[in-house]
Design an enzyme around this catalytic site. Structure first.
Site, PDB file in Angstrom:
ATOM      1  N   ASN A 193       0.859  -1.186   0.000  1.00  0.00           N
ATOM      2  CA  ASN A 193       0.000   0.000   0.000  1.00  0.00           C
ATOM      3  C   ASN A 193       0.897   1.237   0.000  1.00  0.00           C
ATOM      4  O   ASN A 193       1.449   1.606   1.036  1.00  0.00           O
ATOM      5  CB  ASN A 193      -0.904  -0.036   1.242  1.00  0.00           C
ATOM      6  CG  ASN A 193      -1.878   1.129   1.288  1.00  0.00           C
ATOM      7  OD1 ASN A 193      -1.811   2.045   0.454  1.00  0.00           O
ATOM      8  ND2 ASN A 193      -2.772   1.111   2.251  1.00  0.00           N
ATOM      9  N   ARG A 242      -2.783  -2.016  -3.293  1.00  0.00           N
ATOM     10  CA  ARG A 242      -3.950  -1.150  -3.134  1.00  0.00           C
ATOM     11  C   ARG A 242      -3.794  -0.007  -4.129  1.00  0.00           C
ATOM     12  O   ARG A 242      -2.767   0.683  -4.121  1.00  0.00           O
ATOM     13  CB  ARG A 242      -4.006  -0.595  -1.720  1.00  0.00           C
ATOM     14  CG  ARG A 242      -5.133   0.372  -1.563  1.00  0.00           C
ATOM     15  CD  ARG A 242      -5.209   0.974  -0.189  1.00  0.00           C
ATOM     16  NE  ARG A 242      -6.381   1.819  -0.121  1.00  0.00           N
ATOM     17  CZ  ARG A 242      -6.343   3.122   0.139  1.00  0.00           C
ATOM     18  NH1 ARG A 242      -5.206   3.722   0.395  1.00  0.00           N
ATOM     19  NH2 ARG A 242      -7.452   3.814   0.166  1.00  0.00           N
ATOM     20  N   HIS A 285     -12.778   3.492   0.196  1.00  0.00           N
ATOM     21  CA  HIS A 285     -12.794   2.439   1.231  1.00  0.00           C
ATOM     22  C   HIS A 285     -13.486   1.190   0.683  1.00  0.00           C
ATOM     23  O   HIS A 285     -14.017   0.391   1.442  1.00  0.00           O
ATOM     24  CB  HIS A 285     -13.555   2.866   2.508  1.00  0.00           C
ATOM     25  CG  HIS A 285     -12.913   3.952   3.299  1.00  0.00           C
ATOM     26  ND1 HIS A 285     -13.653   4.902   3.972  1.00  0.00           N
ATOM     27  CD2 HIS A 285     -11.621   4.245   3.546  1.00  0.00           C
ATOM     28  CE1 HIS A 285     -12.830   5.728   4.591  1.00  0.00           C
ATOM     29  NE2 HIS A 285     -11.591   5.357   4.346  1.00  0.00           N
ATOM     30  N   ARG A 308     -11.983  15.947   7.521  1.00  0.00           N
ATOM     31  CA  ARG A 308     -12.787  16.314   6.348  1.00  0.00           C
ATOM     32  C   ARG A 308     -14.211  16.682   6.767  1.00  0.00           C
ATOM     33  O   ARG A 308     -14.794  16.039   7.644  1.00  0.00           O
ATOM     34  CB  ARG A 308     -12.862  15.161   5.342  1.00  0.00           C
ATOM     35  CG  ARG A 308     -11.535  14.767   4.741  1.00  0.00           C
ATOM     36  CD  ARG A 308     -11.760  13.754   3.613  1.00  0.00           C
ATOM     37  NE  ARG A 308     -10.508  13.145   3.190  1.00  0.00           N
ATOM     38  CZ  ARG A 308     -10.221  11.854   3.323  1.00  0.00           C
ATOM     39  NH1 ARG A 308     -11.095  11.017   3.847  1.00  0.00           N
ATOM     40  NH2 ARG A 308      -9.070  11.395   2.923  1.00  0.00           N
ATOM     41  N   GLU A 324      -8.129  -4.651   5.527  1.00  0.00           N
ATOM     42  CA  GLU A 324      -7.958  -4.332   4.105  1.00  0.00           C
ATOM     43  C   GLU A 324      -6.817  -5.135   3.483  1.00  0.00           C
ATOM     44  O   GLU A 324      -6.892  -5.525   2.325  1.00  0.00           O
ATOM     45  CB  GLU A 324      -7.726  -2.827   3.940  1.00  0.00           C
ATOM     46  CG  GLU A 324      -8.999  -2.057   4.244  1.00  0.00           C
ATOM     47  CD  GLU A 324      -8.870  -0.556   4.093  1.00  0.00           C
ATOM     48  OE1 GLU A 324      -8.534   0.092   5.092  1.00  0.00           O
ATOM     49  OE2 GLU A 324      -9.085  -0.047   2.994  1.00  0.00           O
TER      50      GLU A 324
END
Ligand code: AMP
Length: 400
Positions: A7, A91, A180, A241, A386
């Site tokens: 990743n 990823r 996601h 965010r 993940e």
């Protein structure tokens, strides 16, 4: 079979080597500050001592080389040589509206990843560099791209189109993509298995509540809606965010503060969310929770607004699917914060027949049903993974 999961961020590289015989992690680690002064590799073999090395890493290529050396080292390595690695799973943030699933990397795939640089400017270039670094270090080894946007590609037009002139979709593919996706796919699949739901018809809402937060609705494991949009900025209130906002706020603040839209977007991405709402206390939910417990009103408001937004999305997605069989909580807050899970469910979701069992909810970081036996909707805590999801997708493709 051993799968190497990579990743890459703009200046970092996280990795795991997973033995797919029993899905156990053989080693994991992180390269930090790639291309910046003070680069460092932290490598942890399973059951062994953590190994740290501070050494210059001018590029991701150097980082990959160091990681492969660590994995094959005679002291802290876990494999003889890189021939023991079956494939590499990467990823990749954005696959545009081209890739609906993971795929083995070839020149066409790299072209699409490159074409999506403007959709994922921080991640896609780093993801491609990671792929090319692995190709150079292990020629001939299959590299699989696992796209964060792939899960959202099963949405229908009514869910993914923005109500703006259609030419912007036609010219630039401006639409909701969702992010996601690897986590939402993994957790919705786990919800079906762990909750004993019908794999074809189960209506599942996954709340991925971490520093980045998003929520998805899926039927039979296929995404019907998700809260992040063209970029990860849309949807829930997050660590930094803003999530959903009236776009006119941008113009209003830009005019009053004499800043441009790029600066405004940096504010919405990096300085908003619970960090901004709490008056700058922290982007970390635990810090803001502590301040709220000590009576800080802004911190209390930030956390209340966060939970309220999650609940509003759950209500919207129950309507979108005309029902909901299960709600799953995952990621940092979802897995660890029993109070947040309880308040979201009890303050807002009683009308759906959701009932939480306090004893069952007193759990963290492991698969659990946290709703009462007579709850109309099964509520679960299902830790996301993940890396394992990427390894499973990678294995599936190379086994075909
Ligand atoms: P993630 O991005 O999934 O790693 O989640 C990180 C967020 O989870 C951070 O904001 C943490 O504060 C939050 N978190 C972790 N443990 C807890 C906890 N026990 N209570 C509340 N928030 C937590």
């Amino acid at each position: 079979m051993k799968i190497f999961v990579v990743n890459c961020g703009s200046s970092s590289l996280k990795y795991q080597l997973i033995d797919m015989e029993n899905e156990s992690v053989l080693a994991k680690g992180l390269c930090e500050r790639i291309g910046i002064e003070g680069s460092k590799l932290t490598h942890t073999p399973s059951g062994g001592e953590k190994f740290e090395k501070e050494t210059p890493m001018p590029s991701h290529k150097d980082a990959i080389k160091l990681v492969l050396e660590a994995l094959t080292d005679k002291d802290h390595g876990v494999i003889e040589n890189t021939d023991d690695i079956t494939a590499v799973g990467h990823r990749v943030l954005h696959g545009g509206n081209i890739y609906t699933d993971s795929i083995q990397v070839n020149d066409d795939v790299k072209k699409v990843i490159r074409e999506c640089f403007d959709l994922g400017p921080l991640h896609n270039p780093a993801n491609l560099i990671g792929i090319e670094a692995c190709e150079a270090a292990m020629p001939g080894k299959p590299n699989i791209a696992v796209f964060d946007t792939a899960f959202g590609m099963s949405m229908k037009e009514k869910a993914y189109l923005y109500a703006i002139p259609s030419e912007y979709y036609e010219k630039y593919k401006v639409r909701r993509y969702g992010f996601h996706g690897t986590s939402h796919k993994f957790v919705s699949g786990e919800a079906i298995k762990f909750g004993g739901l019908d794999p074809k018809t189960a209506k599942v809402i996954v709340c991925h509540l971490g520093n980045g937060a998003s929520i998805s609705a899926s039927i039979g494991g296929k995404c019907v809606d998700t809260s992040m949009g063209l970029t990860p900025l849309e949807g829930l209130i997050m660590g930094t965010r803003s999530g959903d906002i009236d776009p006119a706020v941008l113009q209003f603040i830009c005019n009053h503060e004499n800043i441009d839209v790029n600066e405004m977007l940096t504010i919405l991405n990096k300085k908003s969310g619970i960090l901004g709402m709490s008056g700058g206390i922290s982007s970390d939910f635990r810090d803001v929770g502590k301040a709220a417990d000590e009576g800080n009103e802004k911190a209390k408001n930030a956390l209340e607004a966060f939970r309220y937004r999650v609940a509003k999305y759950i209500g919207a997605y129950a309507a979108a699917m005309n029902g909901v069989d299960a709600i799953a909580f995952t990621a940092g807050v979802g897995e660890n914060d029993k109070e947040a899970r309880k308040l979201i469910c009890e303050e807002y979701l009683g009308y759906l027949g959701v009932k939480i069992d306090d004893d069952a909810n007193n759990v963290r970081g492991k698969n659990a049903v946290i709703s009462a036996p007579d709850s109309k909707v099964k509520v679960m805590l299902l830790p996301t993974n993940e890396e394992l999801a990427i390894a499973r997708e990678t294995l599936e493709i190379v086994s075909k």
